[in-house]
Design a protein around this motif. Structure first.
Motif, mmCIF file in Angstrom:
data_model
loop_
_atom_site.group_PDB
_atom_site.id
_atom_site.type_symbol
_atom_site.label_atom_id
_atom_site.label_comp_id
_atom_site.label_asym_id
_atom_site.label_seq_id
_atom_site.Cartn_x
_atom_site.Cartn_y
_atom_site.Cartn_z
ATOM 1 N N VAL A 1 0.829 -1.213 0.000
ATOM 2 C CA VAL A 1 0.000 0.000 0.000
ATOM 3 C C VAL A 1 0.863 1.262 0.000
ATOM 4 N N SER A 2 2.132 1.151 0.401
ATOM 5 C CA SER A 2 3.008 2.327 0.395
ATOM 6 C C SER A 2 3.343 2.796 -1.013
ATOM 7 N N GLN A 3 3.144 1.916 -1.999
ATOM 8 C CA GLN A 3 3.365 2.339 -3.384
ATOM 9 C C GLN A 3 2.366 3.420 -3.801
ATOM 10 N N LEU A 4 1.221 3.504 -3.116
ATOM 11 C CA LEU A 4 0.267 4.574 -3.416
ATOM 12 C C LEU A 4 0.889 5.942 -3.132
ATOM 13 N N ALA A 5 1.682 6.030 -2.053
ATOM 14 C CA ALA A 5 2.342 7.293 -1.723
ATOM 15 C C ALA A 5 3.425 7.610 -2.738
ATOM 16 N N VAL A 6 4.117 6.591 -3.231
ATOM 17 C CA VAL A 6 5.176 6.799 -4.224
ATOM 18 C C VAL A 6 4.607 7.385 -5.501
ATOM 19 N N TRP A 7 3.460 6.871 -5.934
ATOM 20 C CA TRP A 7 2.859 7.305 -7.191
ATOM 21 C C TRP A 7 1.808 8.391 -6.988
ATOM 22 N N GLU A 8 1.719 8.905 -5.750
ATOM 23 C CA GLU A 8 0.841 10.030 -5.406
ATOM 24 C C GLU A 8 -0.616 9.751 -5.790
ATOM 25 N N VAL A 9 -1.063 8.539 -5.468
ATOM 26 C CA VAL A 9 -2.446 8.144 -5.714
ATOM 27 C C VAL A 9 -3.304 8.624 -4.550
ATOM 28 N N ASN A 10 -4.359 9.350 -4.845
ATOM 29 C CA ASN A 10 -5.247 9.853 -3.806
ATOM 30 C C ASN A 10 -6.252 8.774 -3.409
ATOM 31 N N GLY B 1 -4.954 8.177 6.346
ATOM 32 C CA GLY B 1 -4.827 8.245 7.796
ATOM 33 C C GLY B 1 -5.551 7.098 8.477
ATOM 34 N N LEU B 2 -5.109 6.757 9.693
ATOM 35 C CA LEU B 2 -5.717 5.654 10.429
ATOM 36 C C LEU B 2 -7.144 5.960 10.876
ATOM 37 N N ASP B 3 -7.545 7.229 10.762
ATOM 38 C CA ASP B 3 -8.914 7.571 11.129
ATOM 39 C C ASP B 3 -9.908 7.282 9.999
ATOM 40 N N ASN B 4 -9.396 6.859 8.837
ATOM 41 C CA ASN B 4 -10.239 6.557 7.683
ATOM 42 C C ASN B 4 -10.549 5.065 7.658
ATOM 43 N N VAL B 5 -11.803 4.696 7.904
ATOM 44 C CA VAL B 5 -12.172 3.293 7.983
ATOM 45 C C VAL B 5 -12.001 2.596 6.628
ATOM 46 N N ARG B 6 -12.155 3.344 5.517
ATOM 47 C CA ARG B 6 -11.943 2.744 4.202
ATOM 48 C C ARG B 6 -10.486 2.325 4.030
ATOM 49 N N TRP B 7 -9.588 3.176 4.510
ATOM 50 C CA TRP B 7 -8.166 2.856 4.415
ATOM 51 C C TRP B 7 -7.832 1.631 5.269
ATOM 52 N N ARG B 8 -8.376 1.580 6.462
ATOM 53 C CA ARG B 8 -8.118 0.432 7.341
ATOM 54 C C ARG B 8 -8.672 -0.843 6.718
ATOM 55 N N ALA B 9 -9.836 -0.739 6.085
ATOM 56 C CA ALA B 9 -10.423 -1.908 5.429
ATOM 57 C C ALA B 9 -9.560 -2.366 4.247
ATOM 58 N N ALA C 1 4.211 7.305 3.984
ATOM 59 C CA ALA C 1 3.816 5.922 3.705
ATOM 60 C C ALA C 1 3.870 5.071 4.971
ATOM 61 N N PRO C 2 3.015 4.047 5.071
ATOM 62 C CA PRO C 2 3.074 3.134 6.216
ATOM 63 C C PRO C 2 4.432 2.452 6.347
ATOM 64 N N GLN C 3 5.083 2.170 5.213
ATOM 65 C CA GLN C 3 6.439 1.628 5.214
ATOM 66 C C GLN C 3 7.341 2.652 4.530
#
Length: 457
Positions: free
Chosen positions: A68-77, A83-91, A237-239
């Motif tokens: 999932v850290s590749q999303l930060a590399v490629w700047e995917v919104n 953030g950990l407060d987003n339940v969609r992200w946690r899911a 990124a998480p990693q």
């Protein structure tokens, strides 16, 4: 690192004398001597089962973090943010983690003849990753943002915990000692190992040395290769090392390094499940766990596939706690390393105080070095244990509280209650304990004590 090598030597001594599945709780029982064997066997059985079963879930989430850290590399919104407060992200993280778990567990359902190839391929992938980080990454860092200075690597400190300076330094053992655990794994598969009294014990020592040396080199290389601290701690990124790869190597090559790390972690988890399933099988075989009759069965290839299934169900259920709260999941797996360190410390303490002159038939008998090595193991692992259950951030709040102490305490209480209520004739009978002690003195065969012992010939 040196003290963990000493710990490995202490465990190898016992493993050589008692090379049995579920070894670590049997080691604890026999180290305690006949009078206290059953009590300490219960403690370490539950400690080790907890540690190994939570490891799979934690490792799969760590694997998912690379992806999932590749999303930060490629700047995917990501909808709602990462953030950990987003339940969609946690899911999303939960879903990827469950896929990683499924792949890791699936390897354990392969025919046993494939295991050697899996182990060798796993070693190849891990060493490829190691040498690329050792060679390719430094070259790329030199050509991009540049190295950190030797003064930064060897003398600078950073206090992000809020702890006093002295305790902040001690907390560094949390990471370094956490890497050097789990080398007792080769003992758990001793019943499937040829010449186990030598090979299993040697596996404990060599795995500790290999992990320590390669881990030390990796830490030094990464310290030289990270960006300046302001940049590093700003990585979202998480990693964060995925973003470090991207900054140094480029976005495209970062995918390759991420894929390599993911594959290595999947295989690492699979191999850990091999060892953990043997531990669970042994405890169930002796009648302690619920549904022991089913869990303690083996298939036509003499493999504990039901124990593997238990690992999958437990880890998959544990991962579900990510959805309601990442803090809840982190708290549940925070105790993963604590029981293992506690078991190392306890076994050495029992050898020092209860059975210092036993296990003389061991291929790795420590002789005159035994007592100093037992004492060193007790003191160092005792320190690491304290660090692992201490607060990691100050001041302590509900969101930063380290629940490892609560979980470890709960498991210990449950172990004591199990010891009290489970009849002595049902698990670790006195005659079984005494017979195992005679094994360590070379007076009998292990298969007379454990009829289900099926060592490879």
């Amino acid at each position: 690192m040196v003290f963990m090598f000493i710990t490995a030597g202490v465990l190898a001594e016992i493993c050589s004398a008692l090379p049995l599945s579920g070894s670590i709780y049997i080691w604890a029982a026999e180290s305690a001597g006949p009078k206290y064997a059953r009590f300490f066997g219960f403690l370490v059985a539950w400690w080790s089962t907890t540690a190994w079963m939570t490891f799979a879930a934690g490792n799969c989430q760590a694997t998912a973090n690379y992806i999932v850290s590749q999303l930060a590399v490629w700047e995917v919104n990501f909808p709602g943010g990462t953030g950990l407060d987003n339940v969609r992200w946690r899911a999303f993280v939960w879903g990827v983690s469950e896929v990683m778990l499924f792949l890791s567990i699936a390897v354990n359902y392969l025919p046993p003849k494939w295991y050697k190839g899996v182990f060798r391929f796993s070693l190849f992938i891990m060493m490829l990753d190691f040498f690329l980080c050792l060679i390719w990454l430094p070259i790329a860092v030199h050509n991009t943002y540049g190295f950190r200075s030797a003064d930064f690597v060897f003398t600078s400190t950073y206090n992000g915990t809020g702890a006093p300076a002295g305790w902040n330094y001690i907390l560094s053992f949390l990471f370094t000692a956490g890497i050097l655990t789990g080398f007792d794994a080769s003992g758990h598969i001793a019943e499937e190992t040829k010449n186990a009294s030598v090979v299993a014990g040697r596996g404990i020592i060599t795995s500790a040395i290999a992990t320590g040396v390669c881990g030390f080199i990796s830490i030094i290389v990464f310290l030289f290769c990270i960006p300046d601290l302001d940049t590093f701690f700003a990585l979202a990124a998480p990693q964060p090392f995925v973003q470090v790869y991207a900054a140094a190597l480029g976005k495209g090559p970062s995918i390759f390094m991420t894929a390599l790390a993911v594959l290595g972690l999947i295989l690492n988890t699979s191999i850990a499940v091999v060892a953990a399933s043997r531990l669970i099988f042994a405890v169930a075989r002796d009648g302690v766990l619920p549904l022991s009759g089913w869990i303690g069965r083996v298939d036509g290839h003499r493999q504990p596939k039901n124990a593997v299934t238990v690992m999958f169900v437990f880890a998959a259920t544990l991962l579900c706690s990510i959805i309601p709260s990442q803090v809840a999941f982190t708290s549940l797996i925070s105790a993963g390393g604590v029981p293992t360190i506690a078991a190392y410390c306890l076994i050495a303490l029992l050898r020092l105080t209860q059975t210092p002159n036993s296990f003389k038939t061991s291929h790795f008998y420590l002789g005159r070095w035994a007592r100093p090595m037992y004492l060193s193991t007790v003191l160092f692992n005792g320190l690491v244990f304290v660090v692992m259950i201490s607060p990691f951030y100050f001041p302590v709040t509900a969101s930063t509280f380290n629940f490892a102490c609560v979980i470890f305490g709960s498991v210990t209480i449950f172990a004591i209650l199990s010891w009290y209520f489970i009849p002595a004739e049902k698990w670790l009978r006195q005659e079984q304990i005494e017979q195992a002690m005679r094994i360590t003195e070379g007076n009998t065969d292990p298969r007379e004590t454990y009829p289900s012992l099926q060592r490879a010939e």
